[in-house]
Motif scaffolding. Structure first.
Motif, mmCIF file in Angstrom:
data_model
loop_
_atom_site.group_PDB
_atom_site.id
_atom_site.type_symbol
_atom_site.label_atom_id
_atom_site.label_comp_id
_atom_site.label_asym_id
_atom_site.label_seq_id
_atom_site.Cartn_x
_atom_site.Cartn_y
_atom_site.Cartn_z
ATOM 1 N N LEU A 182 0.823 -1.210 0.000
ATOM 2 C CA LEU A 182 0.000 0.000 0.000
ATOM 3 C C LEU A 182 0.856 1.259 0.000
ATOM 4 N N ALA A 183 1.994 1.207 0.687
ATOM 5 C CA ALA A 183 2.872 2.371 0.710
ATOM 6 C C ALA A 183 3.463 2.632 -0.678
ATOM 7 N N HIS A 184 3.708 1.573 -1.422
ATOM 8 C CA HIS A 184 4.287 1.717 -2.767
ATOM 9 C C HIS A 184 3.251 2.175 -3.780
ATOM 10 N N SER A 185 2.006 1.710 -3.606
ATOM 11 C CA SER A 185 0.952 2.054 -4.561
ATOM 12 C C SER A 185 -0.369 2.218 -3.808
ATOM 13 N N PRO A 186 -0.808 3.452 -3.557
ATOM 14 C CA PRO A 186 -2.038 3.668 -2.781
ATOM 15 C C PRO A 186 -3.284 3.033 -3.383
ATOM 16 N N GLN A 187 -3.289 2.755 -4.709
ATOM 17 C CA GLN A 187 -4.443 2.121 -5.329
ATOM 18 C C GLN A 187 -4.405 0.602 -5.236
ATOM 19 N N ALA A 188 -3.308 0.054 -4.780
ATOM 20 C CA ALA A 188 -3.126 -1.396 -4.759
ATOM 21 C C ALA A 188 -4.175 -2.067 -3.888
ATOM 22 N N GLN A 189 -4.504 -3.302 -4.250
ATOM 23 C CA GLN A 189 -5.451 -4.101 -3.478
ATOM 24 C C GLN A 189 -4.785 -5.392 -3.024
ATOM 25 N N ILE A 190 -5.265 -5.900 -1.889
ATOM 26 C CA ILE A 190 -4.667 -7.077 -1.256
ATOM 27 C C ILE A 190 -5.775 -8.055 -0.924
ATOM 28 N N LEU A 191 -5.570 -9.310 -1.263
ATOM 29 C CA LEU A 191 -6.518 -10.376 -0.954
ATOM 30 C C LEU A 191 -5.906 -11.270 0.115
ATOM 31 N N VAL A 192 -6.619 -11.419 1.237
ATOM 32 C CA VAL A 192 -6.172 -12.274 2.343
ATOM 33 C C VAL A 192 -7.225 -13.346 2.542
ATOM 34 N N MET A 193 -6.831 -14.608 2.402
ATOM 35 C CA MET A 193 -7.790 -15.704 2.528
ATOM 36 C C MET A 193 -7.508 -16.537 3.772
ATOM 37 N N VAL A 194 -8.582 -16.946 4.430
ATOM 38 C CA VAL A 194 -8.517 -17.848 5.576
ATOM 39 C C VAL A 194 -9.423 -19.040 5.274
ATOM 40 N N PRO A 195 -9.164 -20.201 5.903
ATOM 41 C CA PRO A 195 -9.925 -21.391 5.513
ATOM 42 C C PRO A 195 -11.354 -21.436 6.022
ATOM 43 N N GLU A 196 -11.630 -20.820 7.187
ATOM 44 C CA GLU A 196 -12.957 -20.964 7.780
ATOM 45 C C GLU A 196 -13.448 -19.635 8.315
ATOM 46 N N ILE A 197 -14.785 -19.511 8.405
ATOM 47 C CA ILE A 197 -15.393 -18.276 8.869
ATOM 48 C C ILE A 197 -14.958 -17.940 10.283
ATOM 49 N N ASN A 198 -14.801 -18.974 11.148
ATOM 50 C CA ASN A 198 -14.522 -18.674 12.553
ATOM 51 C C ASN A 198 -13.143 -18.059 12.750
ATOM 52 N N LEU A 199 -12.275 -18.093 11.736
ATOM 53 C CA LEU A 199 -10.981 -17.430 11.832
ATOM 54 C C LEU A 199 -11.035 -15.996 11.316
ATOM 55 N N THR A 200 -12.118 -15.639 10.633
ATOM 56 C CA THR A 200 -12.198 -14.325 9.993
ATOM 57 C C THR A 200 -12.269 -13.161 10.982
ATOM 58 N N PRO A 201 -13.141 -13.176 12.019
ATOM 59 C CA PRO A 201 -13.252 -12.009 12.898
ATOM 60 C C PRO A 201 -11.940 -11.642 13.583
ATOM 61 N N GLN A 202 -11.188 -12.642 14.036
ATOM 62 C CA GLN A 202 -9.935 -12.370 14.741
ATOM 63 C C GLN A 202 -8.919 -11.710 13.827
ATOM 64 N N LEU A 203 -8.764 -12.251 12.618
ATOM 65 C CA LEU A 203 -7.806 -11.675 11.675
ATOM 66 C C LEU A 203 -8.292 -10.324 11.164
#
Length: 699
Positions: free
Chosen positions: A181-202
């Motif tokens: 993001l610092a290199h390119s303010p328009q950049a997008q990042i995809l972060v995947m987790v295996p299960e829903i129950n891990l999503t809120p914490q991350l």
């Protein structure tokens, strides 16, 4: 004058999809545009795929082509990279492009009519809510994290981040995202987790790190726990570029992100990344392909990588070249936290039907009296897997499946975990009338009850009785219940947490100092060659929940207790040493000798019919039809066999394995064989459904 366009459509009425249909239009919409198009008496959502030709009154009959109803204005066309990702997924996993393309879009977008969409566009956008938070307290990176981040910055990847539990993999993800993001303010990042129950914490950690600088709308979630309206809103935010970070489960791999520059696949080994219905894609593998398409860096992270990823990240040797991934290692835990001491209990030396050995109970009592927390892992929910009659031998079989109904004591039901068929527990044996029917085996409900009895006299440091909680698919069925229970654990309001694999991975339980794994032996001698890999991963991940806070280890080191009838098995030997590389090398050697993945490539054809004979007859006919081409291409076609659970919801299920040492050759065979499979449906009308599963995880 009008034009012809190819449109991919989704038709739910046929439980599936059609491929590209040709429509006429006066104004040519660009490829990737979303349109509404008629099919029969309905109007469906479609994606413009390409422009075959211009329709001319002198050279064609325009009246034979129906015109598209409308174009969904206000939504930019889906990019060529996105369409290429969908095309690749459809081809590789042997599905129609229309199925993958339109199913990847939010359901509400598919269901809105042209008029409803027009009204939605006229609504005034809601004001952006400022994210009020103090600047995050960013920890200094460790030496290992610094080296890993430098490697990510200077090499193209893909990367396999082999980091021990508690080594700070999440901090690497955060810092890598910050650098992008610092290199390119328009950049997008995809972060995947295996299960829903891990999503809120991350999600909380990413919001704390990025929202103060980039605003509350910079991050959106994508998973099945969202409402249709939430999924549409988040999808549009990602598609427009407003959302800089998308955090989601496997479905997020198809998120439309026009400026994607970094993909993170956390817990990359997890089988939840493999879709098990419809298009049976692997989100992890598609993430690698998408990174190549977009020119984005891809980080696969795990403390127990899949054997495929471990093999792909192998270093070069005199006998073979290096793998396609770059392996990055972080073996040390953050701070002074130590990996747990693994203790094995030989259950052969315990009294018959012992649930908890005396030594384990003593260790649990000691931990609780010091105010520490305990995890008890049993990967089987319910009170007992079977209810039985000792007089006549009756068991709680499901009338619709070749499986037993599980006894749930809390609501006094027998419930099939495959088809959902539920009945109240009978007062007497349905077969002989005996009143003495009893449970066989144990589930998490029974463990919770049993521990409450065994530890009834134990007191916390404040003199209060201990508090036992259970987390599994039953106890967290209600919306928000999982988050509430996890918050109680983090707050110290739970002393002993009993649960299934839901509690074993991804959670940062700071007070846990003891983990107990009960009855893990089932996978040691399974017919599924992947069972040992899954078991080792589960136990390593569970062990990693203990000892994450050095302050909790002042009295005695953290521990993991494994109760087994085969305590000297090599798997437990490797677990005791926390030696994943040794386990992986041993497993890969066995697979190479047997020519199993990753040294070969597989596909399954599954068929469902009212009778097992009909299902197998279809598959064997398919085998005969493809035999000549298989022999020519050196593809192995195995005979049809029943699936492990061969009947589900009154449908008999059979499967046939296809194997080849070349991925390209296997794909070539499957592409040609599809024609034979479709043709056989005409002569095997009893077959209700069939599907090809490429790179199956369960055989």
């Amino acid at each position: 004058m009008s034009h012809k366009i190819s449109v991919m459509l989704h038709t739910p009425a046929h439980s599936g999809l059609v491929g590209a249909l040709t429509y006429a239009c006066d104004t040519l919409p660009p490829p990737g545009s979303l349109v509404r198009a008629p099919l029969g008496r309905r109007e469906l959502l479609g994606v413009v795929w390409d422009h075959p030709m211009r329709v001319d009154d002198e050279t064609a009959e325009p009246m034979q082509l129906r015109a598209i109803s409308s174009t969904l204005h206000g939504i930019a066309p889906l990019s060529s990279n996105w369409r290429q990702l969908v095309q690749f997924a459809a081809t590789y996993y042997q599905r129609s492009v229309g199925e993958v393309a339109v199913a990847a879009l939010p359901s509400q977008l598919r269901d809105l009519s042209s008029e409803q969409w027009a009204r939605r566009l006229k609504r005034k956008p809601k004001a952006t809510i400022a994210y009020e938070s103090a600047a995050p307290d960013i920890p200094a990176p460790t030496t290992e994290q610094t080296q890993v981040l430098a490697d990510i910055d200077t090499h193209p990847g893909p990367f396999l981040l082999f980091g021990n539990t508690g080594s700070g993999k999440t901090e690497v993800y955060l810092r890598a995202a910050q650098a992008v993001l610092a290199h390119s303010p328009q950049a997008q990042i995809l972060v995947m987790v295996p299960e829903i129950n891990l999503t809120p914490q991350l999600e909380a950690r990413f919001r704390t790190r990025f929202c103060p600088q980039w605003g509350a709308n910079c991050l959106v979630a994508m998973h099945s726990g969202l409402t249709p309206a939430q999924r549409l809103k988040n999808w549009l935010a990602a598609h427009s570029g407003e959302a800089r970070i998308v955090l989601g489960t496997r479905m997020a791999v198809f998120a439309s992100m026009p400026h994607l520059q970094l993909i993170v696949v956390d817990e990359e080994h997890d089988p939840s990344y493999k879709q098990q219905e419809g298009a049976r894609y692997s989100a992890r593998d598609l993430a690698i392909y998408r990174g190549q398409l977009e020119g984005a860096k891809v980080i696969l992270g795990s403390a127990t990588p899949s054997l495929e990823s471990w093999h792909h990240s192998r270093p070069a040797t005199p006998s073979e070249p290096a793998g396609r991934y770059m392996r990055l290692a972080m073996p040390s835990r953050i701070g002074q936290g130590a990996l747990p001491l693994v203790r094995r209990v030989d259950m052969n030396r315990q009294p018959y039907q012992t649930v908890f050995s005396n030594h384990l109970l003593d260790a649990m009592r000691e931990r609780v009296t010091r105010g520490e927390q305990i995890l008890v892992l049993l990967n089987r929910r319910g009170y007992a897997p079977v209810l039985s009659c000792h007089d006549c031998g009756w068991k709680s079989e499901c009338p619709h499946c070749s499986a037993y109904r599980v006894f749930h004591k809390l609501d006094r039901t027998l419930r099939c975990h495959h088809c959902g068929f539920t009945q109240p527990v009978p007062r007497a044996c349905p077969s002989c009338g005996n009143l003495d029917i009893s449970p066989l085996g144990r589930g998490t409900e029974q463990l919770e009850e049993h521990l409450a009895e065994l530890l009834a006299d134990v007191r916390r440091p404040d003199g209060q009785p201990i508090r036992i909680a259970r987390i599994d698919a039953d106890s967290t069925r209600l919306k928000g219940e999982l988050e509430r229970q996890l918050a109680q654990v983090h707050a110290g309001a739970v002393d002993v947490l009993v649960g299934t694999q839901m509690i074993a991975k991804g959670h940062d339980f700071r007070r846990v100092t003891l983990v107990a794994a009960l009855n893990p032996d089932g996978a040691l001698f399974s017919s599924d060659f992947r069972a040992p890999e899954r078991l080792f991963s589960l136990l390593m991940q569970a062990a990693g929940r203990a000892g994450r806070d050095a302050a909790m280890q002042t009295a005695s080191p953290c521990e993991m207790w494994v109760q087994s009838f085969h305590p000297l098995h090599p798997l437990f030997e490797a677990l005791k040493q926390h030696d994943y590389p040794a386990f992986a090398e041993q497993q890969l050697k066995e697979r190479e000798q047997a020519t199993l993945p990753p040294f070969s490539f597989q596909a399954l054809v599954r068929a469902e019919a009212r009778t097992q004979e009909a299902a197998q007859s279809f598959l064997n006919a398919a085998r005969d039809a493809g035999a000549a081409l298989a022999d020519e291409l050196l593809v192995d076609l195995y005979p049809a066999v029943p699936m492990t659970i061969q009947r589900v919801a009154n449908m008999e299920r059979a499967q046939m394995l296809i194997e080849c040492t070349s991925r390209k050759v296997l794909q070539r065979f499957l592409a040609h064989w599809q024609t034979d499979l479709h043709a056989l449906r005409g002569t095997h009308k009893q077959v209700m459904r069939w599907a090809i599963d490429v790179d199956p995880l369960a055989i």
